[in-house]
Each structure stands twice: as structure tokens, then as C-alpha cells.
Design a protein around this motif. Structure first.
Motif, PDB file in Angstrom:
ATOM      1  N   ARG A 173     -61.640  18.815   2.199  1.00 29.93           N
ATOM      2  CA  ARG A 173     -60.886  19.984   2.673  1.00 29.93           C
ATOM      3  C   ARG A 173     -61.697  21.262   2.426  1.00 29.93           C
ATOM      4  O   ARG A 173     -61.777  22.137   3.286  1.00 29.93           O
ATOM      5  CB  ARG A 173     -59.554  20.067   1.933  1.00 29.93           C
ATOM      6  N   GLY A 174     -62.299  21.346   1.239  1.00 27.33           N
ATOM      7  CA  GLY A 174     -63.099  22.517   0.915  1.00 27.33           C
ATOM      8  C   GLY A 174     -64.253  22.706   1.871  1.00 27.33           C
ATOM      9  O   GLY A 174     -64.486  23.817   2.378  1.00 27.33           O
ATOM     10  N   PHE A 175     -64.979  21.631   2.154  1.00 26.71           N
ATOM     11  CA  PHE A 175     -66.128  21.737   3.063  1.00 26.71           C
ATOM     12  C   PHE A 175     -65.686  21.975   4.503  1.00 26.71           C
ATOM     13  O   PHE A 175     -66.362  22.683   5.256  1.00 26.71           O
ATOM     14  CB  PHE A 175     -67.006  20.490   2.958  1.00 26.71           C
ATOM     15  N   LYS A 176     -64.561  21.387   4.906  1.00 30.71           N
ATOM     16  CA  LYS A 176     -64.067  21.632   6.263  1.00 30.71           C
ATOM     17  C   LYS A 176     -63.649  23.101   6.426  1.00 30.71           C
ATOM     18  O   LYS A 176     -63.915  23.720   7.455  1.00 30.71           O
ATOM     19  CB  LYS A 176     -62.881  20.710   6.569  1.00 30.71           C
ATOM     20  N   LYS A 177     -62.996  23.658   5.396  1.00 28.93           N
ATOM     21  CA  LYS A 177     -62.617  25.067   5.466  1.00 28.93           C
ATOM     22  C   LYS A 177     -63.849  25.970   5.477  1.00 28.93           C
ATOM     23  O   LYS A 177     -63.839  27.049   6.073  1.00 28.93           O
ATOM     24  CB  LYS A 177     -61.709  25.435   4.284  1.00 28.93           C
ATOM     25  N   ASN A 193     -69.088  20.223   9.761  1.00 28.07           N
ATOM     26  CA  ASN A 193     -68.678  19.352  10.867  1.00 28.07           C
ATOM     27  C   ASN A 193     -68.438  17.936  10.363  1.00 28.07           C
ATOM     28  O   ASN A 193     -67.303  17.488  10.261  1.00 28.07           O
ATOM     29  CB  ASN A 193     -69.734  19.385  11.964  1.00 28.07           C
ATOM     30  N   SER A 194     -69.505  17.210  10.028  1.00 28.32           N
ATOM     31  CA  SER A 194     -69.392  15.826   9.551  1.00 28.32           C
ATOM     32  C   SER A 194     -69.594  15.789   8.041  1.00 28.32           C
ATOM     33  O   SER A 194     -70.406  16.538   7.497  1.00 28.32           O
ATOM     34  CB  SER A 194     -70.448  14.947  10.230  1.00 28.32           C
ATOM     35  N   ILE A 195     -68.869  14.866   7.382  1.00 32.24           N
ATOM     36  CA  ILE A 195     -68.968  14.734   5.924  1.00 32.24           C
ATOM     37  C   ILE A 195     -69.148  13.270   5.561  1.00 32.24           C
ATOM     38  O   ILE A 195     -68.363  12.414   5.970  1.00 32.24           O
ATOM     39  CB  ILE A 195     -67.707  15.272   5.222  1.00 32.24           C
TER      40      ILE A 195
END
Length: 860
Positions: A786-790, A794-796
Motif C-alpha cells: 500500500r505504501g509503495f502504491k501510494k 507500478n509493479s511490486i
């Protein structure tokens, strides 16, 4: 015909009033316009008719006739006139205030509560009184900000003026009810009613007082219904309706409200046929008011009771109506609400859209209801995350310096608030309440300006046919859903969509309780889990090569793409199948930053920190508290992580990538935050990771989340319980005191969310438990992902459990070799997993070594 004499105007004005009360709104408009001397539908603004209160009344008539644009236009002209005539004397200017008041009321009635709220705030700044405080509170109530509404109502009650408190008590009771405090609502409403002597009210001598009294009775009946006291609800509502019938027309909205309460009361007592007859009567009155909260409430009960009576045709009709109404309201409201306001607002729709409609589809097998369930999932899944990222995108694409600077100021103030909330209230240097108000005003201003540059709700408008349009014949899109059923269990289903589907299909998979007893390590070694998840979809998967799925519930934490028997499919894990439409290929920059071989005992080196801080916005420094972890979730040095990033760095350099390695003491939290706005394409972090659920974090040993304060959202609290361990972290883990303005080395998901990583195509979290977090209905996982998406990723690539240091090094280095050779992200991962399983005669063949890592949104 223009009328100039005073008597003629008075007669026409009275005729307009009578026509309005008889709900003949078009006649009311005609008489009022004649009274004002307006001809040919073109009002001429003279001081005489502008000053007249009847001009605002005319706007109200247009609103009731359904022409709210005309109503607002009339009031805008009235406000402009008084601004031009009295530019320096707007305070205590009754005419200007009256126009503003009417303008805000019409905005509120047409569902534009946030815009109305801004007008009323301006009004209270000009001249605050008891009625305006109540109106302001009601507007806060409309956007689900119940705490702010209560403050307004309490302040109004403390007003020492002689104005009646009835309206204030009534509004206060409504607010209590919305907060679930039904007994408090009932007590307050009884106090409100006790202040009125009904024997002194008649329709002719006190229309407003009479209307208020009957509404107060109906509100009390409503509160009794919410508190499951349906017999009491019937008593009060029948009394109210008996009075209303004497003076209101059969199709008056007040009559409709009474029939809602009667319908709910009879439904609660088990008389569903009687309940539906009352609700249908009410629905016929409200049916043209799509954004009316009463209309939506009627529809919610009609859904429930039609389902209980197995009236499938009616259920289909009401669901279609509800979906249109909910969609219009959410799309319009999201455009003008702040993030926290959107979070509260969407809760009212979550139960029906995320639970009830899928439940109706599950039991009825109706094609149109299954279609609605798919559309509801597309609209609701990740709605808050997508709207927030859309705001950032709009700001970026606006190229407007004012907007960009406003965004930077908002982030800085949020940092200051977060820092203060970490401290005991006795040691806070800044008043948190005051700063919160500043933050609200900034974000509110930002949202208003964003509307000029783009639509933050585009992804919420997608329907299942939009997804189907992007499929090819050997593709399938699967939206997994989980929801409670009548037997107190959680059922898992898949909404299946193929290129040749006439409608989406709902396939029942399993019940949640069937997952208990499975050991994680056995998921990928035996077919029991495959039989639960994939076997029911066997027919749907015939002729399919590519599977695009979005998980739900426990499936967020299981790598179902790796289950036995699924090896021949290309399986893609997505945040939502909406990604098939909205995913945008990022610009190729060939810039990578790698973290590994971090020195967790690194001493504080001011020269290193100064170099990092020089690249940082001061707004990014935070200091949560963390305790020990284990394996790649512990705090000991991980020797294979240094080898890992060295090999990856060489592979990327050989492929002409610009590559930066942050190792040993350089892999600090400061250096990570310095990446904000640097347009990195690939980010690799090889270190310790952690996630604690709330129960574990509440244990004294795990007290590292933000202070439990009502100013901190549930999402932010969850994001502080996931994170990564950076260089120098052992000092804070051993409770050493750090110098001011120095990061502690614990990088939480909340901190990551505040970093600008737009343009980041791939982030690889080569650490333990980086895919875990709190699972939120409709929003996914509140953790590092969630932190990286916010932040804009793009891809994780992330892990579901604690991973072996050496096996992870082998997997990751092979992944990058595959990636630079031209393989897709998914192909690179699957090939790397096969390589690891075969490595050294199968030394790492067990799933615990290779199945932990899952790839999210790795379509390209």
C-alpha cells in the motif's frame, strides 16, 4: 404579464405560495415571476425585485420543479448584484447573506454538500448565529464528518440567544443516530419534541412549525427502527402520518418519509409484504431524485425485502436503480472531498456494494445481478487508493506551479502534525487541532483546484464490458470476492469474464473455514488447495492461456498462482482487473537504485547524513519505534544481500542501466527519502522486513506504531506496523538516543507513502513479509505494498513469509538476469523460481524457498 401595483403583487405572491404548498411548482413559478415583473423568462434585476425575499423563494420553486441550474443562476445573480452595490459592506448585509444562505441550501439539496459547506463557512465568518451553526453542522453530517457536525450543534446549543433550540436538538439526534448511538438519539429527540405544544400548531398559522413537529415525530420513529424497537416506531410514525395527511398532499416528501419508517418497522416485525407496499409508495415519490439519501435508503430496503420474498424481477430492477444512484453520488462526491472525507463517505456504500449485492448474486444466480456485482467490484476495489493517486497525477500533469506548491505545503504540514502526535500532549510545541484545521483547508483548496485540471474518478467509471474489450480469446479475467453468508461463514467466489462471455459468471469456490488446518508449506505441495481455488473453475479455464486475477480476503496471503496443476497457465496477480484498462507503460529511463549489505550497527556519520539531507525535503523526517525481528526479519547483518546487489548491479550496468548502489552505512533511511521526485525506474531493497498485526503491536514489546490518536486514521496506523530496516537501525532498537533531525533507520510503509516515486515501474522488496499487512474490505492490503502504491510504484515483487537469505540471493540475481535479457517481469520471476528449484541438485526445491515471492500488477 407584468404587475406593477402593490396589491396585485401580493395576490400573485399568495397564489404562488398556495400553488407551491399544493406541489404545483410550475404554477408557483408563473405566479411568482408575474409578481416580480419578470417577462419572457428573462429577469431584469432592479433593486426592488433583488431586495425582495420572494426572489430567493422563486429559486426554491425552480429547485422543486427540478430545474436546479436555474435556481442557482437566480441566486448567483442576486449575490453578484449585492457584491457590486456594497463591496465594502458585506458584513451584516441581510440581502447578501440571504442570497448566500439560499444558494448553499440549493447546493446541499442537489447533493453538492461540499460546495455548500464552503459557502456556509463563509457565511459563518460574516455573521455567525445559532441557525447557521446548525446548517453548517448538517452539511458536515452530509459528508459523514460527524465529529465536526457535533461541534457545530454543541456550539449552537450553548448560544444564549432567544432562538429556539428545537432544530438544533433534532439535528443533534440525527447525528447521534448516524454514529450508531441510538439510545442517545432517542433521548435527545424526545427532549426536542417535548418543547413543542402540538395544540398550538395549525397548518394555517404556523406552517413551518407544523412541518417541523411532524418531521420530529418521524425522526423519532426512525431512531426506534434503528434500535430494533419497531413497535415504538409504528406508534410514533402513525401519529405523525395522521397529522400529515390533514395538511399535506398524498405525494408530499414528508408523507414519503413516513412510509419509509412504516416499511422498515413492518419489515423488522416480519411483515414483509406490508413493508414493501409502504416502501414502494415512498419510492414512487423519490424515484426521480437519484442522489437523495432517502431514495437510496428506500432502495436498500427494497433490495433486502425483495430478496427475502424471492421476487427476483423486482430485485433486479432495484439493484439496477441502486447502482446508478450510488455511482452518480460517489463519482460526484469524490471529486470534491478530501481523502479522509472520501474514506468516511464510501463506508455508507460498502455494505451493499461489497457484501449484499454479491450475496444476492450468489443465491439467485441472476445474470444481471452478477453483472452488477462485477461492476461494483470495479468501482469499489481500491477506490480510495486510486482516487488519491489520481489527485497526484492531476497535480503533476497540470504543470501549475501554484497547485504543485500547494501540494508541497500540504505534505510539509502533515509531517509536522505526525511528528507532534508522536509526542505526549504536554510536550507538543504546536496545537494539533489548529494544525489539523490548516491541513484540512489546504487539502480542500487543492481538491477544488484539481477539478479544473482533471477527473480523479476516471477509473471508478469502468464497467465489465470495458475489461472484456481488452481481453483476447485465450484470456480470462477473475475478480475473487469474499463475503459473509446466512450461515455465518465467509464464502469465496470468482467472477469470471472471458472474451466470448455474454455476461460475467459467478463460480462458487469454497468457504473460509475450509482454509483452516492448512499449513502454508503444504499449499504448494498437494492439490487440496488447488481443488478449493482452481478446480471449480475448470470449465471456465478451457482454452485459456492467460489468467488475470484480483484476490480477496485470505487469498491476498496465498500464492495461488503457484498451486500444483497451474503450471501451464500464465497467471497475473492484479490489484483489480481494472488494471487491464488503466495500466500505463512507464517511460523507459533505465535508472535503478539498489539497497543491500546494510550495516545496521552503523554509527551516526554527520557527513553521510548531511549529504543525504541536502537532497531531502525537510518534510520527510519521522521516527517510529521498533523492536527486534528474526531471519531476514531480524537485525543481524545479512551477508548475502551485499552479494545480491553487487551481482544485480553488474547485470544492470552491462545492460546499459544507470545504477546506484547504497550499501553498508550509505543505505540509510535518508538516502531512500532523497529518491523523492528523482524518476527512478527500478528500486531493489534487500534487507530485513517486518509486519505486525494490531494484536501483536499492542503488546508492549511491539509498541512502534503512531500514538493512538483519533487524528490518525486506521490506514496510517496499519501502515506504521509494516516496514523495512535500513542502515543504523540497531541504535534505536537498543533504545539509544539519536541526535535531532536524524532518521532512526526504520522505514515504515507510512513514510514510504509520503515519498514521490512516480515513474517507478518496478520495486523489488527482497525481504521478509513485505507482502503482508492488514486486509481492508475493498481496499486490499494495508502494508508495504500500500505504501509503495501510494508513492507511485507500478509493479511490486514482494514476499508472504520469512525467507532464506541465500536462496533469496539466488532467486533475485537470476530474476534480473532474465529481465535484462528481454523476458517480461512474470516470465523473469517464473524462470528464476525454476532455476532456484533446480539449483545444486534441488537444494532449494521446497516451496518455502521459492514460493514466498509474488508479483503484483506485473502485466508488462
Amino acid at each position: 404579464m407584468s404587475v406593477n401595483n402593490w396589491l396585485g403583487k401580493s395576490v400573485l405572491s399568495e397564489l404562488a405560495k398556495i400553488a407551491y404548498q399544493e406541489e404545483n411548482y410550475f404554477s408557483a413559478i408563473k405566479y411568482m415571476e408575474q409578481s416580480l415583473g419578470i417577462e419572457n423568462d428573462s429577469p431584469k434585476f432592479s433593486e426592488e425585485n433583488i431586495i425582495s425575499t420572494t426572489y430567493s423563494t422563486l429559486a426554491g420553486y425552480y429547485l422543486k420543479a427540478g430545474n436546479w441550474e436555474k435556481a442557482l443562476d437566480i441566486l448567483k445573480n442576486k449575490m453578484l448584484y449585492w457584491r457590486e452595490q456594497n463591496q465594502d459592506v458585506l458584513v451584516n448585509n441581510w440581502h447578501y447573506e440571504s442570497a448566500l444562505d439560499s444558494y448553499a441550501s440549493i447546493l446541499a439539496e442537489t447533493g453538492k454538500s461540499k460546495e455548500a459547506l464552503r459557502v456556509y463557512k463563509h457565511l459563518t465568518e460574516i455573521n455567525k448565529n445559532k441557525w447557521r451553526l446548525v446548517s453548517l453542522g448538517t452539511l458536515y453530517y452530509n459528508i459523514k464528518d460527524y465529529q465536526s457536525a457535533l461541534k457545530c450543534y454543541y456550539e449552537a446549543l450553548c448560544d444564549s440567544s432567544t432562538l429556539s433550540t428545537d432544530n438544533c436538538l433534532n439535528s443533534l439526534a440525527i447525528c447521534y443516530s448516524a454514529m450508531g448511538e441510538y439510545k442517545k438519539a432517542i433521548q435527545t429527540q424526545k427532549e426536542c419534541i417535548s418543547k413543542t405544544n402540538p395544540d398550538l400548531l395549525t397548518y394555517s398559522n404556523n406552517y413551518n412549525g407544523y412541518a417541523s413537529y411532524t418531521t420530529e415525530l418521524s425522526n423519532l420513529a426512525s431512531f426506534f427502527n434503528w434500535n430494533e424497537q419497531h413497535d415504538s416506531a409504528l406508534v410514533y410514525e402513525k401519529k405523525s402520518l395522521e397529522l400529515k395527511k390533514k395538511y399535506f398532499s398524498p405525494h408530499h416528501e414528508s408523507i414519503a418519509y413516513s412510509h419509509i419508517n412504516l416499511g422498515v418497522a413492518y419489515g423488522g416485525l416480519g411483515n414483509l409484504n406490508e413493508a414493501i407496499s409502504h416502501l414502494i409508495f415512498s419510492y414512487d415519490i423519490y424515484k426521480n431524485q437519484r442522489r437523495s439519501r432517502f431514495r437510496q435508503r428506500v432502495l436498500s430496503y427494497l433490495l433486502k425485502y425483495s430478496f427475502c420474498l424471492n421476487e427476483i424481477d423486482n430485485l433486479n430492477k432495484y439493484i439496477a436503480e441502486y447502482m446508478i444512484s450510488a455511482s452518480e453520488d460517489l463519482l460526484s462526491s469524490f471529486q470534491e472531498l478530501t481523502y479522509d472525507e472520501r474514506s468516511r463517505y464510501i463506508e455508507d456504500y460498502s455494505n451493499i456494494l461489497n457484501r449484499e449485492i454479491p450475496t444476492y448474486a450468489y443465491y439467485t444466480h441472476s445474470d444481471s445481478i452478477i453483472e452488477a456485482a462485477y461492476n461494483a467490484s470495479l468501482m469499489m476495489k481500491g477506490a480510495l487508493l486510486n482516487s488519491e493517486n489520481s489527485v497526484k497525477r492531476v497535480i503533476e500533469e497540470s504543470k501549475n506551479d501554484t497547485l504543485i506548491n500547494l501540494w508541497a505545503e500540504l505534505k510539509a504540514d502533515k509531517y509536522i502534525l505526525a511528528k507532534n502526535l508522536e509526542k505526549d500532549s504536554l510536550y507538543r510545541k504546536i496545537n494539533a487541532d489548529s494544525l489539523q484545521k490548516v491541513i484540512y483547508r489546504l487539502e480542500d483548496s487543492l481538491i477544488v483546484k484539481c477539478k479544473e485540471y482533471g477527473d480523479i474518478t476516471r477509473s471508478m467509471k469502468l464497467k465489465w464490458k470495458d475489461i472484456q474489450h481488452h481481453l483476447i480469446p485465450n484470456d480470462i479475467a477473475l475478480e475473487f470476492l469474499s463475503f459473509p453468508t446466512n450461515n455465518d461463514s465467509i464464502v469465496y467466489v470468482a467472477l469470471s469474464l472471458r472474451k466470448d462471455s455474454e455476461y460475467p459468471k459467478m463460480i462458487t469456490l469454497f468457504e473460509g473455514k475450509q482454509l483452516t488446518g492448512f499449513q502454508d508449506s503444504l499449499h504448494y505441495q498437494c492439490k487440496e488447495m488447488t481443488d478449493l481455488v482452481w478446480k471449480p473453475l475448470k470449465t471456465e479455464l478451457e482454452g485459456i492461456k492467460n489468467i488475470y486475477f484480483s484476490p480477496s480476503g485470505a487469498l491476498y496471503n496465498i500464492g495461488i498462482e503457484y498451486l500444483p496443476g497451474m503450471e501451464d497457465y500464465n497467471i497475473y496477480r492484479l490489484s483489480s482487473t481494472r488494471e487491464l484498462v488503466t495500466s500505463r507503460k512507464t517511460e523507459t529511463k533505465n535508472r535503478a537504485v539498489l539497497y543491500g549489505g546494510l550495516n545496521y550497527d552503523a554509527e551516526f556519520d554527520k557527513s553521510v547524513t548531511d549529504r543525504s539531507l541536502a537532497m531531502l525535503d525537510e518534510a520527510f523526517i519521522e521516527r517510529p519505534k521498533v523492536r527486534g525481528m528474526g531471519l531476514r526479519g531480524g537485525k543481524e547483518f545479512l551477508k548475502h544481500t551485499k552479494e545480491e546487489v553487487d551481482i544485480i548491479g553488474k547485470e544492470l550496468n552491462n545492460a546499459n542501466w544507470e545504477c546506484v548502489l547504497d550499501t553498508a552505512a550509505m543505505g540509510t533511511e535518508e538516502s531512500f527519502k532523497a529518491l523523492s521526485g528523482k524518476n527512478v525506474e527500478c528500486l531493489h531493497i534487500s534487507t530485513h522486513g517486518f509486519y505486525y498485526n494490531k494484536e501483536d503491536a499492542d503488546n508492549a514489546r511491539y509498541k512502534f506504531m503512531l500514538i493512538d490518536n483519533n487524528m490518525v486514521s486506521a490506514e496510517d496506523k496499519a501502515l506504521t506496523r509494516s516496514g523495512l530496516v535500513m542502515a543504523g537501525a540497531n541504535h534505536i532498537l537498543e533504545n539509544e538516543k539519536l541526535p535531532d533531525n536524524v532518521e532512526d533507520g526504520i522505514l515504515t510503509a507510512k513514510e514510504i507513502a509520503d515519498v514521490d516515486l512516480r515513474g517507478l515501474d518496478l520495486v523489488v522488496l527482497s525481504a521478509c513479509q513485505t507482502g503482508l499487512g492488514d486486509i481492508a474490505q475493498g481496499e486490499g492490503v494495508f502494508g508495504l505494498q500500500r505504501g509503495f502504491k501510494k508513492a507511485g510504484a507500478n509493479s511490486i515483487l514482494m514476499s508472504l513469509w520469512e525467507v532464506n537469505d541465500e536462496a533469496t540471493k539466488i532467486l533475485m540475481t537470476q530474476f534480473y538476469k532474465n529481465l535484462v535479457s528481454g523476458q517480461s517481469k512474470r516470465q523473469s520471476l517464473r524462470s528464476a523460481q525454476k532455476y532456484l528449484r533446480d539449483y545444486n541438485n534441488g537444494r532449494f526445491n521446497e516451496p518455502k524457498y521459492w514460493a514466498a515471492f509474488i508479483l503484483l500488477d506485473g502485466i508488462n
